[in-house]
Structures are given as C-alpha cells and as structure tokens.
Write an enzyme that holds these catalytic residues in place. Sequence first.
Site, PDB file in Angstrom:
ATOM      1  N   TYR A 124       0.314 -16.841  21.223  1.00 21.08           N
ATOM      2  CA  TYR A 124       1.102 -16.327  20.087  1.00 21.08           C
ATOM      3  C   TYR A 124       0.257 -15.373  19.238  1.00 21.08           C
ATOM      4  CZ  TYR A 124       4.463 -16.638  16.110  1.00 21.08           C
ATOM      5  OH  TYR A 124       5.379 -16.374  15.119  1.00 21.08           O
TER       6      TYR A 124
ATOM      7  N   ARG B 185       3.646  -8.895  15.673  1.00 18.87           N
ATOM      8  CA  ARG B 185       4.264 -10.211  15.926  1.00 18.87           C
ATOM      9  C   ARG B 185       5.393 -10.498  14.938  1.00 18.87           C
ATOM     10  NH1 ARG B 185       0.156 -15.001  15.466  1.00 18.87           N
ATOM     11  NH2 ARG B 185       0.975 -15.173  13.346  1.00 18.87           N
ATOM     12  N   ASP B 186       6.405 -11.230  15.443  1.00 20.06           N
ATOM     13  CA  ASP B 186       7.516 -11.676  14.582  1.00 20.06           C
ATOM     14  C   ASP B 186       8.169 -10.463  13.923  1.00 20.06           C
ATOM     15  OD1 ASP B 186       7.905 -13.998  11.806  1.00 20.06           O
ATOM     16  OD2 ASP B 186       9.046 -13.799  13.668  1.00 20.06           O
TER      17      ASP B 186
ATOM     18  N   SER C  21       5.732 -14.847   9.796  1.00 24.00           N
ATOM     19  CA  SER C  21       4.687 -15.139  10.795  1.00 24.00           C
ATOM     20  C   SER C  21       4.046 -13.883  11.356  1.00 24.00           C
ATOM     21  CB  SER C  21       5.282 -15.980  11.931  1.00 24.00           C
ATOM     22  OG  SER C  21       5.646 -17.249  11.453  1.00 24.00           O
TER      23      SER C  21
ATOM     24  N   ASP D  50       9.587 -15.876  19.975  1.00 22.59           N
ATOM     25  CA  ASP D  50      10.281 -14.880  19.157  1.00 22.59           C
ATOM     26  C   ASP D  50       9.988 -13.444  19.555  1.00 22.59           C
ATOM     27  OD1 ASP D  50       9.537 -16.892  16.272  1.00 22.59           O
ATOM     28  OD2 ASP D  50      11.108 -17.099  17.783  1.00 22.59           O
TER      29      ASP D  50
ATOM     30  N   ASP E 166       7.276 -23.072   8.211  1.00 23.01           N
ATOM     31  CA  ASP E 166       7.782 -21.903   8.940  1.00 23.01           C
ATOM     32  C   ASP E 166       7.499 -20.607   8.189  1.00 23.01           C
ATOM     33  OD1 ASP E 166       9.089 -23.328  11.106  1.00 23.01           O
ATOM     34  OD2 ASP E 166      10.547 -23.966   9.605  1.00 23.01           O
TER      35      ASP E 166
HETATM   36  O1  RCB Z   1      30.672 -14.035  16.629  1.00 24.94           O
HETATM   37  N1  RCB Z   1      29.937 -13.463  17.515  1.00 24.94           N
HETATM   38  O2  RCB Z   1      30.369 -13.151  18.655  1.00 24.94           O
HETATM   39  C1  RCB Z   1      28.605 -13.226  17.174  1.00 24.94           C
HETATM   40  C2  RCB Z   1      27.777 -12.568  18.103  1.00 24.94           C
HETATM   41  C3  RCB Z   1      26.447 -12.329  17.787  1.00 24.94           C
HETATM   42  C4  RCB Z   1      25.975 -12.715  16.543  1.00 24.94           C
HETATM   43  O3  RCB Z   1      24.721 -12.378  16.186  1.00 24.94           O
HETATM   44  C5  RCB Z   1      23.721 -13.316  16.460  1.00 24.94           C
HETATM   45  O4  RCB Z   1      23.642 -14.213  15.348  1.00 24.94           O
HETATM   46  C6  RCB Z   1      22.592 -15.167  15.488  1.00 24.94           C
HETATM   47  C7  RCB Z   1      22.628 -16.129  14.325  1.00 24.94           C
HETATM   48  O5  RCB Z   1      23.780 -16.912  14.436  1.00 24.94           O
HETATM   49  C8  RCB Z   1      21.237 -14.459  15.556  1.00 24.94           C
HETATM   50  O6  RCB Z   1      20.264 -15.454  15.880  1.00 24.94           O
HETATM   51  C9  RCB Z   1      19.159 -15.532  14.993  1.00 24.94           C
HETATM   52  O7  RCB Z   1      18.295 -14.429  15.268  1.00 24.94           O
HETATM   53  C10 RCB Z   1      17.122 -14.458  14.458  1.00 24.94           C
HETATM   54  C11 RCB Z   1      16.298 -13.226  14.795  1.00 24.94           C
HETATM   55  O8  RCB Z   1      17.064 -12.110  14.383  1.00 24.94           O
HETATM   56  C12 RCB Z   1      16.289 -15.718  14.757  1.00 24.94           C
HETATM   57  O9  RCB Z   1      15.206 -15.694  13.822  1.00 24.94           O
HETATM   58  C13 RCB Z   1      13.932 -16.106  14.323  1.00 24.94           C
HETATM   59  O10 RCB Z   1      13.967 -17.523  14.368  1.00 24.94           O
HETATM   60  C14 RCB Z   1      12.715 -18.073  14.829  1.00 24.94           C
HETATM   61  C15 RCB Z   1      12.886 -19.567  14.944  1.00 24.94           C
HETATM   62  O11 RCB Z   1      13.999 -19.808  15.779  1.00 24.94           O
HETATM   63  C16 RCB Z   1      11.612 -17.712  13.840  1.00 24.94           C
HETATM   64  O12 RCB Z   1      10.376 -18.253  14.277  1.00 24.94           O
HETATM   65  C17 RCB Z   1      11.499 -16.208  13.732  1.00 24.94           C
HETATM   66  O13 RCB Z   1      10.544 -15.878  12.750  1.00 24.94           O
HETATM   67  C18 RCB Z   1      12.864 -15.622  13.340  1.00 24.94           C
HETATM   68  O14 RCB Z   1      12.829 -14.216  13.357  1.00 24.94           O
HETATM   69  C19 RCB Z   1      17.143 -16.963  14.528  1.00 24.94           C
HETATM   70  O15 RCB Z   1      16.433 -18.123  14.998  1.00 24.94           O
HETATM   71  C20 RCB Z   1      18.439 -16.841  15.317  1.00 24.94           C
HETATM   72  O16 RCB Z   1      19.305 -17.916  14.985  1.00 24.94           O
HETATM   73  C21 RCB Z   1      21.221 -13.440  16.660  1.00 24.94           C
HETATM   74  O17 RCB Z   1      20.025 -12.673  16.544  1.00 24.94           O
HETATM   75  C22 RCB Z   1      22.421 -12.515  16.572  1.00 24.94           C
HETATM   76  O18 RCB Z   1      22.489 -11.725  17.723  1.00 24.94           O
HETATM   77  C23 RCB Z   1      26.768 -13.408  15.626  1.00 24.94           C
HETATM   78  C24 RCB Z   1      28.102 -13.640  15.941  1.00 24.94           C
HETATM   79 MG    MG Z   2       8.657 -18.592  13.140  1.00 25.16          MG
END
Ligand code: RCB
Ligand code: MG
Length: 367
Positions: free
Chosen positions: A90, A95-96, A102, A143, A322
């Site tokens: 990592y 990153r991130d 992070s 990520d 986090d």
């Molecule tokens: O109705 N529909 O059809 C429809 C379709 C698509 C939709 O859009 C989707 O919505 C999702 C959320 O529901 C988004 O998911 C989130 O994406 C973030 C990154 O952008 C993640 O963040 C990371 O999380 C890590 C820990 O897990 C951290 O360590 C890290 O630092 C942190 O950056 C979240 O977990 C993750 O839950 C999707 O991108 C997005 O494409 C929505 C609706």
């Molecule tokens: Mg994280």
Amino acid sequence: SPPADGSNPLAGKSFYVNNYYASEVLSIAIPSLIAEGKTALAAKASGVAKVPSFYWMDTRAKVPKIAEYGKDAAARIAAGEKLTVPLVVYDLPNRDCAALASNGELSLDNNGAAIYKTEYIDAIKTQIQAFPTVHFTLAIEPDSLGNLVTNMNVAKCQAAATAYKELTQYAIKTLDLPNVTMYLDAGHAGWLGWPANQDPAAKLFGDIYKAAGSPKAVRGLVTNVSNYNAWKIATCPVYAESNTVCDESKYINAMAPKLKAAGFPAHFLVDTGRSGVQPTKQQAWGNWCNVIGTGFGIRPSTSTDDPLLDAWVWVKPGGEADGTSDTSATRYDAKCGSPDALKPAPEAGSWFQAYFVQLLENANPAF
Ligand SMILES: O=[N+]([O-])c1ccc(O[C@@H]2O[C@H](CO)[C@@H](O[C@@H]3O[C@H](CO)[C@@H](O[C@@H]4O[C@H](CO)[C@@H](O)[C@H](O)[C@H]4O)[C@H](O)[C@H]3O)[C@H](O)[C@H]2O)cc1
Ligand SMILES: [Mg+2]
C-alpha cells in the site's frame, strides 16, 4: 508454489498474528479500559489481541518488518506450525486518489513511480526471498484499481491511471514468487458491485492480470477492505438502493464468471473485520470513514462456506482510524466529518480507542 490442482493455497494454514496490532490492543486499548474500570471489556479485548489481521506496509520504512515476522514465522514453521504471513502492499504514488485521508508518501510529480519500483516493490521482493520456508499472503494496493473504474473524472485519479496500471503489473510480476499468494484489491459490493461497474471492473482486472503474464502467485481479488458490508445479508439494506448485489457473497459470485471470461480465474478473500453489525448505520453506502455502530465480524478462517472464498480475513485492523476528523488537517476528508462518522478521530492508521471500544462492544460473533 500454488497447488497444481487449483485448490485453496491457504487451506490448512493459519494467519500469522503480528505483534504490531497485538501491542496496540495490549499496551493501549486494555490499559485504557482498565483505567476506566471497564474490566469485563478489558478481558474481552485480550481475545482481540489474538486475532490475526493484515500488517499494512504503508511506507517504505515498514518493509523491513517482513524480516521480523519472517524470522519468527520461520522458527514456528520449523516447529510444525502451518502459517501464512498476511501483509498489505500500500504505497502507490498518488495513493487514495479520490480521497484525502490516506494520501501516501510518494507522488508522481516527485519521481514516485521509480521510487515505488526500486525502493518499495523490489525491497519487498528481497525481504520475502530471504524466507523461502515462509508463506506470505499479500493484499495488493487497496482503493487503487477501483478508483480507475469509477473516478476517472477526478483529476488526481486520471493523472495516476497509467501509473496505477503499470505499477500494479510491475508489483504482481516482481512478487510472483513460490512462497507468495496475491489478491488484488477490488473495492466492495457497494463500489464495483453496482451493475454498471461490474463489467468495466472485470475488464480492468482481466487486462492487468493478462498483461502481467497471468502470474501464478496471483490467486484473485480481495474485497471489502476497510469497508463494512456483510458477507451474507438476507435483506438488502436501504442504502443499497437499486443495487441487489448488496453483500460480498453476491459480489464475488457476480464477478467470478466475468473475470473467468476475461481470462482471470479468480478466487477471493473478504475483509470481515468491521462487518459484524448488519445493516450498518451508514447514511449513504459511499460513506467509508470511521462509520458509527460497527462491530468486529466473522473471525479469520480458511474454512469458508463458498468454494470461491479462500478465507474470511481481517485486513483493516479494527481500531485504527480511516482518517482524521480535524477539519484543519492537510489530509482532512469531508467523509470523516459525515454525521455517521465517529468523532473526534485521529489520522488514518492511528489508534482510535473509542472506535476499538465500539467494535468490541458490537462484536458479532461476541468476544
Ligand atoms: O443507482 N445506480 O445505478 C448507481 C450507480 C452507480 C453509483 O455510483 C457508485 O456509488 C457508490 C456509493 O454507493 C460509489 O462507491 C464508493 O466509491 C468510493 C470511491 O469513490 C469509495 O471510497 C473509498 O472507500 C475506501 C474504503 O472502502 C476508502 O479506503 C477510500 O479512501 C475511499 O476513497 C467507497 O468505499 C464506495 O462505497 C461508487 O464509486 C459509485 O460508482 C450510484 C448509484
Ligand atoms: Mg481508506
């Protein structure tokens, strides 16, 4: 080397318990609980200290830890134990890229790609090769690839896309060693599990796996790292909205055939370290920071209920933050200021005592 019959390379092995997390529990969490007179909880906490979690090599400076754990594991293996040492790779530059909490030590603008190869990945290879009798399980770059599927609209991710792909290939080719099993990070059901994201994700993982020459040590993907989804849930939570792929079991079973068709016969690890309470109290599925009301989940084991699942694992060490809730901090991310984020929280990776107590009190199975 992996079993010729394609069976679970982790079968029969237990995960090495690293002393870093154990000491956080034994020398920070427990004394604090005792000072508050919470003796019953302190006793439960001693059980957590024995649960194996992944050691995160989130800087170059942490790579030598491999030697400390390798030496100890080698002696125990020589005495008959069957172990694998779980580590997280990592340290990608930028990153991130879609968040702030992070961000790491390397950046592309500062020779980060070259440093990642020579001072990080090559250093990890050297350390691992020094312990040929020890098996290592590596979770590769949480990520990273997930952000290339859903966040190419974020400038920092777009700038990092080529590097993430090239450096991931470099990592899995360089670390393709006989005593290594690798799993690429694949976000979670609430991220790449959305129907619209599944095919682009499968294509990206398949392309990288094949471009790297289908390395034998790459066993598949690890999901739910640092997230909170159930392994199996009977009813999809409200926050899953229209996404019926609402737990990690459904996610890996949806992805496996797509990955196989893309030339990547993947098996999986699922992080259950913080998924003991279902549904969670997330106000939105995308809220990932220090979520309130969570609990330690299914204990790590290679005896699972799905042939696709090599093991339940605790990748994110429960009790390490986090991200900081200090709005004046450089790495402050608004997600850590969300109403469903526990506050006040320290910087990512730092010990967050109140969060540890939350996980312990809500643990399912209970300690
Ligand atoms: O109705 N529909 O059809 C429809 C379709 C698509 C939709 O859009 C989707 O919505 C999702 C959320 O529901 C988004 O998911 C989130 O994406 C973030 C990154 O952008 C993640 O963040 C990371 O999380 C890590 C820990 O897990 C951290 O360590 C890290 O630092 C942190 O950056 C979240 O977990 C993750 O839950 C999707 O991108 C997005 O494409 C929505 C609706
Ligand atoms: Mg994280």
